[in-house]
Design an enzyme around this catalytic site. Structure first.
Site, PDB file in Angstrom:
ATOM      1  N   ASP A  95     -67.532  70.274  41.491  1.00  0.00           N
ATOM      2  CA  ASP A  95     -67.536  70.692  40.087  1.00  0.00           C
ATOM      3  C   ASP A  95     -67.520  69.420  39.237  1.00  0.00           C
ATOM      4  O   ASP A  95     -66.470  68.825  39.009  1.00  0.00           O
ATOM      5  CB  ASP A  95     -66.325  71.586  39.791  1.00  0.00           C
ATOM      6  CG  ASP A  95     -66.280  72.042  38.329  1.00  0.00           C
ATOM      7  OD1 ASP A  95     -67.029  71.480  37.505  1.00  0.00           O
ATOM      8  OD2 ASP A  95     -65.476  72.955  38.020  1.00  0.00           O
ATOM      9  N   LYS A 133     -71.102  71.418  30.366  1.00  0.00           N
ATOM     10  CA  LYS A 133     -70.669  70.556  29.258  1.00  0.00           C
ATOM     11  C   LYS A 133     -71.780  69.656  28.708  1.00  0.00           C
ATOM     12  O   LYS A 133     -72.616  70.134  27.952  1.00  0.00           O
ATOM     13  CB  LYS A 133     -69.414  69.788  29.665  1.00  0.00           C
ATOM     14  CG  LYS A 133     -68.221  70.754  29.834  1.00  0.00           C
ATOM     15  CD  LYS A 133     -66.872  70.104  29.694  1.00  0.00           C
ATOM     16  CE  LYS A 133     -65.788  71.157  29.509  1.00  0.00           C
ATOM     17  NZ  LYS A 133     -65.072  71.517  30.728  1.00  0.00           N
ATOM     18  N   PHE A 162     -59.049  72.957  37.708  1.00  0.00           N
ATOM     19  CA  PHE A 162     -59.515  73.736  36.552  1.00  0.00           C
ATOM     20  C   PHE A 162     -61.007  73.963  36.712  1.00  0.00           C
ATOM     21  O   PHE A 162     -61.793  73.013  36.712  1.00  0.00           O
ATOM     22  CB  PHE A 162     -59.243  73.042  35.210  1.00  0.00           C
ATOM     23  CG  PHE A 162     -59.712  73.900  34.057  1.00  0.00           C
ATOM     24  CD1 PHE A 162     -58.904  74.893  33.532  1.00  0.00           C
ATOM     25  CD2 PHE A 162     -60.997  73.755  33.539  1.00  0.00           C
ATOM     26  CE1 PHE A 162     -59.357  75.729  32.514  1.00  0.00           C
ATOM     27  CE2 PHE A 162     -61.456  74.586  32.517  1.00  0.00           C
ATOM     28  CZ  PHE A 162     -60.639  75.572  32.001  1.00  0.00           C
TER      29      PHE A 162
HETATM   30  C1  LIG Z   1     -64.728  72.876  31.240  1.00  0.00           C
HETATM   31  C2  LIG Z   1     -64.753  73.019  32.706  1.00  0.00           C
HETATM   32  C3  LIG Z   1     -65.160  74.219  33.314  1.00  0.00           C
HETATM   33  C4  LIG Z   1     -65.461  75.469  32.526  1.00  0.00           C
HETATM   34  O1  LIG Z   1     -66.529  75.314  31.626  1.00  0.00           O
HETATM   35  P1  LIG Z   1     -66.732  76.396  30.454  1.00  0.00           P
HETATM   36  O2  LIG Z   1     -68.050  75.992  29.854  1.00  0.00           O
HETATM   37  O3  LIG Z   1     -65.591  76.242  29.512  1.00  0.00           O
HETATM   38  O4  LIG Z   1     -66.764  77.733  31.087  1.00  0.00           O
HETATM   39  C5  LIG Z   1     -65.228  74.255  34.689  1.00  0.00           C
HETATM   40  N1  LIG Z   1     -64.913  73.186  35.429  1.00  0.00           N
HETATM   41  C6  LIG Z   1     -64.517  72.010  34.872  1.00  0.00           C
HETATM   42  C7  LIG Z   1     -64.191  70.856  35.759  1.00  0.00           C
HETATM   43  C8  LIG Z   1     -64.402  71.900  33.501  1.00  0.00           C
HETATM   44  O5  LIG Z   1     -63.976  70.763  32.964  1.00  0.00           O
END
Ligand SMILES: *Cc1c(COP(=O)(O)O)cnc(C)c1O
Length: 421
Positions: A248, A277, A163
């Site tokens: 990520d 985040k 994700f």
């Molecule tokens: C939440 C998340 C995203 C996307 O972040 P947004 O601010 O919602 O665009 C990307 N990668 C990971 C691992 C995430 O948990």
């Protein structure tokens, strides 16, 4: 911070039978919202109006322990005094300039975040998906300019179950049918391999591969932790094959797992960190790609940008977040509480929990399907004053703010245990 055990108003704190019964105010507000929003979410029927530390209050005056923490965007809890003060001070001074000019909060933010990551440079954006897109562009550009990949042939290896956000490019390399179905055609140039499978990754890396993009722990996937040694082996493979390792850490980073980054657990340093985040302190969206000059230095003026990226308010809050992580107390707290979390969940295995994975203050808990779906369980938890979110099927994710007290965490886990009976 909340350091007492609260029993949510409107419940007797023991059987929860009368608790969380949707009040008139809640029902009306949910209906008004549903009437005028696209239905891309299916929220629990709770309408919140205040937050402090690990606790939320709804419009009926009921209190809830927040065991989701905005998918880890609220690692420092709601309304953290240091973060709120930083935001207030900046709101009164300067909030937006665009990057057409330099502002006085920019250098400190970039230097602080780069130092926290042990890297040279920071490229600030706003949301997580934008930061992932930025990392993809940087990796491709690096592939052409530095590695010498022929034009338009760059490939990036991604992981099954990933994700990384919701843009068309990103959902194009998702294997979640809900995320990608009906949104094609998609951006080419991605190869998917099973997560945690080193041999498959090795086989997928070719001379045109520019990057391996992965979450060191898959959050949305259900807090999936790869086999021990995997991240280290990925790092070695990337170095050997002259491929960028792009981590990520949007959900796993910034203290959640008990270390600053999830990669730290294997002493791995990726070429690019993708952050978001918690970087915004639960106040503003702040994301960034962090890397060394040899990689991020490929971008020249006009080749990438964002109107809001690196704005003064974001930098003021982000600088405070970095300062709070520099001391290491929040990471230590996640480690300490993580031991309690794992112990308590371990005792629930065979009693309604079929399995769980945890690292630091972060767990994916697989509920016995006989007890209902993950969603059913979250509704029962809500009735007992705990807010959590299911991820896939019967898995729920627990990620309370790192500032939660021992007693409050214990109380929250008592509620989970009670829901399993
Ligand atoms: C939440 C998340 C995203 C996307 O972040 P947004 O601010 O919602 O665009 C990307 N990668 C990971 C691992 C995430 O948990």
């Amino acid at each position: 911070m909340a350091d007492r055990t609260f029993t949510p108003d409107g419940t007797d704190g023991t059987d929860g039978t009368d608790a969380g019964a949707t009040g008139a105010l809640t029902a009306a507000e949910v209906e008004r919202a549903e009437a005028r929003t696209a239905h891309n979410y299916h929220p629990l029927p709770v309408v919140l109006d205040r937050g402090e530390g690990a606790w939320l209050t709804d419009v009926e005056g009921r209190r809830y322990l927040d065991m989701l923490a905005g998918y880890s965007a609220l690692n420092f809890g709601h309304s953290h005094p240091r973060l709120v003060a930083a935001a207030h001070a900046q709101l009164d001074r300067l909030t937006l300039t665009s990057r057409a000019f330099v502002h006085d909060r920019f250098a400190d933010f970039c230097a602080g975040l780069a130092d926290l990551c042990g890297k040279d440079l920071v490229l600030p954006m706003n949301t997580g998906a934008e930061a992932v897109e930025t990392a993809i562009k940087v990796a491709r550009r690096w592939g052409y300019d530095v590695k010498g990949v022929p034009a338009d042939e760059a490939r990036i290896v991604v992981m099954a179950g990933n994700f990384h956000g919701r843009t068309t490019t990103i959902v194009g390399f998702s294997d979640d049918p809900d995320a990608r179905g009906g949104f094609g055609p998609f951006t080419p140039g991605f190869t998917m391999v099973p997560y945690g499978d080193l041999a498959a990754l090795e086989a997928a890396v070719t001379p045109t591969t520019v990057a391996v993009l992965l979450e060191p722990i898959q959050g949305e996937g259900g807090v999936i932790i790869p086999p021990a040694g995997y991240l280290r082996a990925v790092r070695e493979l990337c170095t050997r094959a002259n491929v960028l390792m792009v981590a990520d850490e949007i959900q796993s980073g910034l203290g959640r797992t008990g270390r600053t980054f999830a990669c730290d657990h294997e002493d791995v340093v990726p070429d690019l960190y993708v952050l978001g985040k918690a970087l915004g302190g639960g106040i503003v969206p702040v994301s960034a790609v962090v890397g060394d000059r040899a990689v991020l230095g490929v971008l020249q003026p006009g080749q990438h940008g964002s109107t809001f990226g690196g704005n003064p308010l974001a930098c003021a809050v982000g600088t405070e977040v970095v300062a709070m992580l520099t001391g290491g107390e929040h990471q230590a707290r996640a480690r300490e509480l993580g031991v309690v979390l794992a112990d308590r969940l371990g005792a629930m295995v065979g009693h309604g929990v079929v399995g769980f994975r945890s690292r630091g203050l972060w767990a994916g808990v697989d509920i016995d399907p006989a007890l209902g779906t993950g969603r059913d369980l979250c509704e029962r938890l809500m009735a007992r004053g705990v807010l959590a979110k299911d991820t896939h099927g019967s898995t729920i994710r627990l990620a309370p703010p790192l500032v939660v007290s021992d007693d409050d965490l214990g109380w929250g886990l008592d509620q989970l245990e009670a829901c399993l009976r």
